[in-house]
Design a protein around this motif. Structure first.
Motif, mmCIF file in Angstrom:
data_model
loop_
_atom_site.group_PDB
_atom_site.id
_atom_site.type_symbol
_atom_site.label_atom_id
_atom_site.label_comp_id
_atom_site.label_asym_id
_atom_site.label_seq_id
_atom_site.Cartn_x
_atom_site.Cartn_y
_atom_site.Cartn_z
ATOM 1 N N UNK A 197 0.822 -1.208 0.000
ATOM 2 C CA UNK A 197 0.000 0.000 0.000
ATOM 3 C C UNK A 197 0.857 1.259 0.000
ATOM 4 N N UNK A 198 2.138 1.127 0.337
ATOM 5 C CA UNK A 198 3.028 2.276 0.422
ATOM 6 C C UNK A 198 4.032 2.315 -0.722
ATOM 7 N N UNK A 199 3.732 1.621 -1.804
ATOM 8 C CA UNK A 199 4.568 1.684 -2.997
ATOM 9 C C UNK A 199 4.415 3.025 -3.692
ATOM 10 N N UNK A 200 5.522 3.589 -4.118
ATOM 11 C CA UNK A 200 5.493 4.777 -4.962
ATOM 12 C C UNK A 200 5.339 4.366 -6.419
ATOM 13 N N UNK A 201 4.845 5.265 -7.248
ATOM 14 C CA UNK A 201 4.990 5.130 -8.694
ATOM 15 C C UNK A 201 6.389 5.626 -9.041
ATOM 16 N N UNK A 202 7.163 4.825 -9.757
ATOM 17 C CA UNK A 202 8.536 5.204 -10.091
ATOM 18 C C UNK A 202 8.777 4.956 -11.572
ATOM 19 N N UNK A 203 9.444 5.913 -12.218
ATOM 20 C CA UNK A 203 9.799 5.728 -13.622
ATOM 21 C C UNK A 203 11.203 6.258 -13.857
ATOM 22 N N UNK A 204 11.814 5.745 -14.906
ATOM 23 C CA UNK A 204 13.157 6.169 -15.279
ATOM 24 C C UNK A 204 13.072 7.448 -16.102
ATOM 25 N N UNK A 205 13.968 8.392 -15.844
ATOM 26 C CA UNK A 205 14.071 9.617 -16.625
ATOM 27 C C UNK A 205 15.556 9.867 -16.894
ATOM 28 N N UNK A 206 16.041 9.305 -18.006
ATOM 29 C CA UNK A 206 17.467 9.370 -18.277
ATOM 30 C C UNK A 206 18.213 8.538 -17.259
ATOM 31 N N UNK A 207 19.195 9.130 -16.610
ATOM 32 C CA UNK A 207 19.957 8.418 -15.587
ATOM 33 C C UNK A 207 19.334 8.553 -14.203
ATOM 34 N N UNK A 208 18.275 9.339 -14.090
ATOM 35 C CA UNK A 208 17.624 9.578 -12.806
ATOM 36 C C UNK A 208 16.287 8.846 -12.736
ATOM 37 N N UNK A 209 15.686 8.867 -11.561
ATOM 38 C CA UNK A 209 14.369 8.270 -11.360
ATOM 39 C C UNK A 209 13.415 9.321 -10.807
ATOM 40 N N UNK A 210 12.160 9.204 -11.197
ATOM 41 C CA UNK A 210 11.110 10.092 -10.708
ATOM 42 C C UNK A 210 10.039 9.246 -10.033
ATOM 43 N N UNK A 211 9.635 9.646 -8.837
ATOM 44 C CA UNK A 211 8.630 8.907 -8.077
ATOM 45 C C UNK A 211 7.490 9.844 -7.706
ATOM 46 N N UNK A 212 6.311 9.266 -7.521
ATOM 47 C CA UNK A 212 5.159 10.051 -7.084
ATOM 48 C C UNK A 212 4.391 9.265 -6.038
ATOM 49 N N UNK A 213 3.827 10.004 -5.094
ATOM 50 C CA UNK A 213 3.042 9.402 -4.020
ATOM 51 C C UNK A 213 2.163 10.476 -3.415
ATOM 52 N N UNK A 214 0.925 10.128 -3.123
ATOM 53 C CA UNK A 214 -0.009 11.045 -2.475
ATOM 54 C C UNK A 214 -0.371 10.515 -1.098
ATOM 55 N N UNK A 215 -0.295 11.378 -0.101
ATOM 56 C CA UNK A 215 -0.713 11.025 1.247
ATOM 57 C C UNK A 215 -2.158 11.473 1.470
ATOM 58 N N UNK A 216 -2.891 10.704 2.244
ATOM 59 C CA UNK A 216 -4.207 11.122 2.724
ATOM 60 C C UNK A 216 -4.187 11.013 4.244
ATOM 61 N N UNK A 217 -4.359 12.155 4.905
ATOM 62 C CA UNK A 217 -4.313 12.201 6.361
ATOM 63 C C UNK A 217 -5.717 12.156 6.945
ATOM 64 N N UNK A 218 -5.792 11.791 8.207
ATOM 65 C CA UNK A 218 -7.083 11.762 8.898
ATOM 66 C C UNK A 218 -7.473 13.182 9.305
ATOM 67 N N UNK A 219 -7.692 14.000 8.313
ATOM 68 C CA UNK A 219 -8.048 15.403 8.516
ATOM 69 C C UNK A 219 -9.309 15.685 7.718
ATOM 70 N N UNK A 220 -10.309 16.239 8.354
ATOM 71 C CA UNK A 220 -11.514 16.629 7.647
ATOM 72 C C UNK A 220 -11.329 18.043 7.113
ATOM 73 N N UNK A 221 -11.869 18.297 5.944
ATOM 74 C CA UNK A 221 -11.743 19.626 5.362
ATOM 75 C C UNK A 221 -10.656 19.660 4.325
#
Length: 282
Positions: A197-221
């Motif tokens: 459940x805590x895997x990032x999306x990761x892709x190669x960009x040349x010699x570097x890597x780019x990752x993405x992840x969104x957090x959802x906190x127990x916060x209303x509003x």
């Protein structure tokens, strides 16, 4: 206590249980098995869900009704007072460059501004700096709820797969301590606390890597109101919003003394009792 990562079961006609497989679990399992160079996405992100009045699954993303993902252990290497920075790269830093970006949302999938993210990780050799603050730093989400961290892919050390540590705290809210993981890592299958459940999306960009992840906190509003920068004096205290504090500065708030733990500009919602990452009662 029930294991919150266990899938729910449903009765079937023959009287035995059957496991209900959600779209999110299918995606998580698929991403965990995909080799890194092939991965262009796959794990659902909170930004893909439209804001609504219904409450959404806390951490790591707004999706289709799975049990909430619990926080993960802090581990032995956390240090307070990390520097304020969004890049952990220093002159001479070795390793594969990694950019981690994403958003922090509340339970209604509205973005949260001014959220504290405190990162720490191993270097390319799998070692943590326990003397200084190499590969340690904290930052805050912008008014869109977005964050971006520049670092390297962490090295391996015995017993663990590759991972990033992070503490996430919205103003005046509890701290979420968790870890982020990389898809396609062989040790994901043997790490005792790895959670897909805590895997990032990761892709190669040349010699570097780019990752993405969104957090959802127990916060209303949604988005935290933009600070005005106008100092405000709380009753019975010297702390004030809009003030630039340095580590070691002393203030009082509501009759109690506090010491500043890390440099920051004070904002409404970051009063000393509400943000233990920034203030320690003395």
């Amino acid at each position: 206590m029930d294991d919150e990562r266990t899938d729910r079961t449903e009765p079937v006609q023959d009287g035995g249980p059957r496991r209900r497989i959600s779209r999110k679990n299918v995606l998580k399992a698929a991403v965990a098995a995909v080799p890194l160079p092939m991965l262009l996405g796959g794990v659902a992100l909170a930004r893909d869900t439209k804001p609504s009045d219904g409450l959404l699954t806390p951490t790591p993303y707004c999706d289709d009704g799975d049990h909430p993902t619990p926080p993960q252990m802090e581990g032995p290497y956390f240090k307070p007072n990390s520097p304020l920075r969004d890049s952990l790269i220093q002159p001479g830093t070795q390793g594969t460059r990694l950019t981690v970006s994403g958003f922090v949302f509340g339970l209604t999938c509205q973005p949260l501004a001014n959220v504290l993210l405190d990162w720490w990780q191993a270097d390319v050799n799998g070692a943590y700096d326990n003397v200084g603050f190499r590969f340690r730093g904290h930052q805050f989400t912008d008014q869109r709820g977005a964050f971006k961290l520049t670092t390297i892919v962490p090295g391996l050390y015995p017993g663990r797969t590759r991972h990033l540590h992070v503490k996430v705290q919205a103003p005046n809210q509890p701290i979420l301590t968790t870890q982020l993981y990389f898809p396609g890592e062989p040790r994901n299958n043997t790490d005792p606390i790895f959670d897909p459940a805590l895997l990032m999306n990761v892709r190669q960009n040349g010699s570097a890597k780019e990752a993405s992840f969104d957090f959802v906190l127990r916060v209303r509003g949604g988005t935290t109101p933009t600070p005005t920068g106008k100092p405000t004096e709380p009753p019975g205290g010297t702390w004030s919003a809009g003030t630039d504090y340095r580590a070691g500065d002393q203030v009082t708030y509501d009759g109690a003394p506090y010491a500043c733990l890390q440099p920051h500009t004070a904002r409404a919602g970051w009063e000393p009792p509400a943000v233990p990452a920034l203030w320690r009662r003395t």
